[in-house]
Write an enzyme that holds these catalytic residues in place. Structure first.
Site, mmCIF file in Angstrom:
data_model
loop_
_atom_site.group_PDB
_atom_site.id
_atom_site.type_symbol
_atom_site.label_atom_id
_atom_site.label_comp_id
_atom_site.label_asym_id
_atom_site.label_seq_id
_atom_site.Cartn_x
_atom_site.Cartn_y
_atom_site.Cartn_z
ATOM 1 N N GLY A 95 0.819 -1.203 0.000
ATOM 2 C CA GLY A 95 0.000 0.000 0.000
ATOM 3 C C GLY A 95 0.857 1.258 0.000
ATOM 4 N N ALA A 96 0.622 2.108 0.988
ATOM 5 C CA ALA A 96 1.350 3.377 1.080
ATOM 6 C C ALA A 96 2.829 3.200 1.364
ATOM 7 C CB ALA A 96 0.719 4.252 2.162
ATOM 8 N N ASP B 202 -9.012 7.409 -4.245
ATOM 9 C CA ASP B 202 -9.729 6.139 -4.337
ATOM 10 C C ASP B 202 -8.721 5.018 -4.569
ATOM 11 O OD1 ASP B 202 -11.429 4.019 -4.705
ATOM 12 O OD2 ASP B 202 -12.457 4.840 -6.462
ATOM 13 N N GLY C 182 -4.240 -2.316 -6.324
ATOM 14 C CA GLY C 182 -3.520 -3.588 -6.363
ATOM 15 C C GLY C 182 -3.571 -4.219 -7.744
ATOM 16 N N ASP C 183 -4.706 -4.058 -8.419
ATOM 17 C CA ASP C 183 -4.835 -4.598 -9.775
ATOM 18 C C ASP C 183 -3.975 -3.814 -10.759
ATOM 19 O OD1 ASP C 183 -6.663 -6.465 -8.846
ATOM 20 O OD2 ASP C 183 -8.362 -5.118 -9.166
ATOM 21 N N ARG D 149 -7.392 8.746 -9.041
ATOM 22 C CA ARG D 149 -8.575 8.794 -9.903
ATOM 23 C C ARG D 149 -9.667 7.910 -9.329
ATOM 24 N NH1 ARG D 149 -5.430 7.859 -15.695
ATOM 25 N NH2 ARG D 149 -3.916 9.555 -15.447
#
EC number: 2.7.1.15
Length: 299
Positions: free
Chosen positions: A222-223, A246, A251-252, A285
């Site tokens: 993640g971050a 968002d 992950g995709d 986005r």
């Protein structure tokens, strides 16, 4: 279903859904109702998202999946086609709804997701084309479709095999042994290792090393970026700084970008750096597929 052209680069086998996204100030707790803003209806599904991510970056991508015989199937097909994904092996299940996902997104970008698989659960080994899998350079799979279909695709693949083990579950040793690059997040890594979710990069590295089977493991953080564990070496790739709105599909985006870079000849660490940048941009986005950047968007 037709002849297979030699030199297929990336084949993605997985789920395709329509996402119904509700933006909220804060995620609801158990039993809590919160009022959100106007909802969005966007194409999604981990497999379709990853296929779109790689295609928008310029790779040639073939998608193997299953839609229902309903109006939502048109939404799914149109989005994949518009992204340049080839759909010769996208099947239709009669008298079955297409898959959907119900997503709640908080202002900070965190989300909760509930998935109704629908036609995705009907994808079977009989839907696979051996010639396609033998000719593809990179096979990218996830776990939102029946495991039997994933196993059959992995067994038939002659190219590099990437597996995103989501949603998390224990996996057969014979499947993991055929995986070249395993791409779990923290929680998925914990499930695979039979241990608590790691909270530090050292813990994540130790759990990744404990896994038997995959040639390499790339843990998404993640971050905190990502962790590459391969050939007895551990490399931490930090995240890029972005103003996230968002995280749905990040992950995709990472998985699709990793496949894209590996197919172009990058090393695993180079590919991970590329994937971290692509995933970071996707969080700026709204939506999953709608948030996937094109190659020219990634600096």
């Amino acid at each position: 279903m037709g002849e297979v052209e030699r030199g297929v680069t990336i084949t993605v086998i997985g789920s395709c859904n329509v996402d119904f996204v509700v933006p909220v100030a804060e995620l609801p707790g158990p039993g809590e109702t919160v009022l959100g803003r106007d909802h969005l209806k966007t194409p999604g599904g981990k497999g379709a998202n990853q296929a779109v991510a790689a295609a928008r970056l310029g790779s040639r991508v073939v998608f193997v999946g299953c839609v229902g015989d309903d109006d939502l199937a048109t939404t799914i097909r149109t989005a994949l086609t518009d992204a340049g994904v080839e759909l010769t092996w996208l099947h239709t299940a009669e008298d079955t709804p297409s898959g959907i996902a119900l997503i709640t997104v908080a202002d900070g970008g965190e989300n909760t997701i509930a998935v109704s698989p629908g036609a995705n659960a009907r994808l079977s080994p009989e839907h696979l084309n051996t010639s396609l899998l033998e000719s593809t350079d990179v096979l990218l799979a996830q776990l939102e479709i029946p495991l039997e279909a994933v196993q059959a695709a992995v067994e038939a693949a002659h190219g590099r095999v990437l597996l995103n083990p989501a949603p998390a579950r224990e996996l057969p040793p014979e499947l993991l042994a055929r995986v070249d690059v395993l791409i779990p997040n923290r929680s998925e890594l914990g499930v695979l290792a039979g241990a608590p979710e790691p909270t530090t990069t050292d813990e994540a590295a130790a759990l990744a090393r404990s896994l038997t089977g995959p040639s390499a493991v790339v843990v998404t953080l993640g971050a905190d970026g990502a962790l590459v564990v391969a050939d007895d070496e551990v490399t931490h790739v930090p995240a890029v700084e972005v103003d996230a709105v968002d995280a749905t599909g990040a992950g995709d985006a990472f998985c699709g970008a990793l496949a894209d870079a590996l197919d172009r000849g990058s090393t695993l660490v180079e590919a991970t750096r590329w994937a971290v940048r692509v995933a970071g941009i996707s969080t700026t986005r709204q939506g999953a597929q709608t948030g996937m950047p094109r190659r020219e968007d990634v600096s």
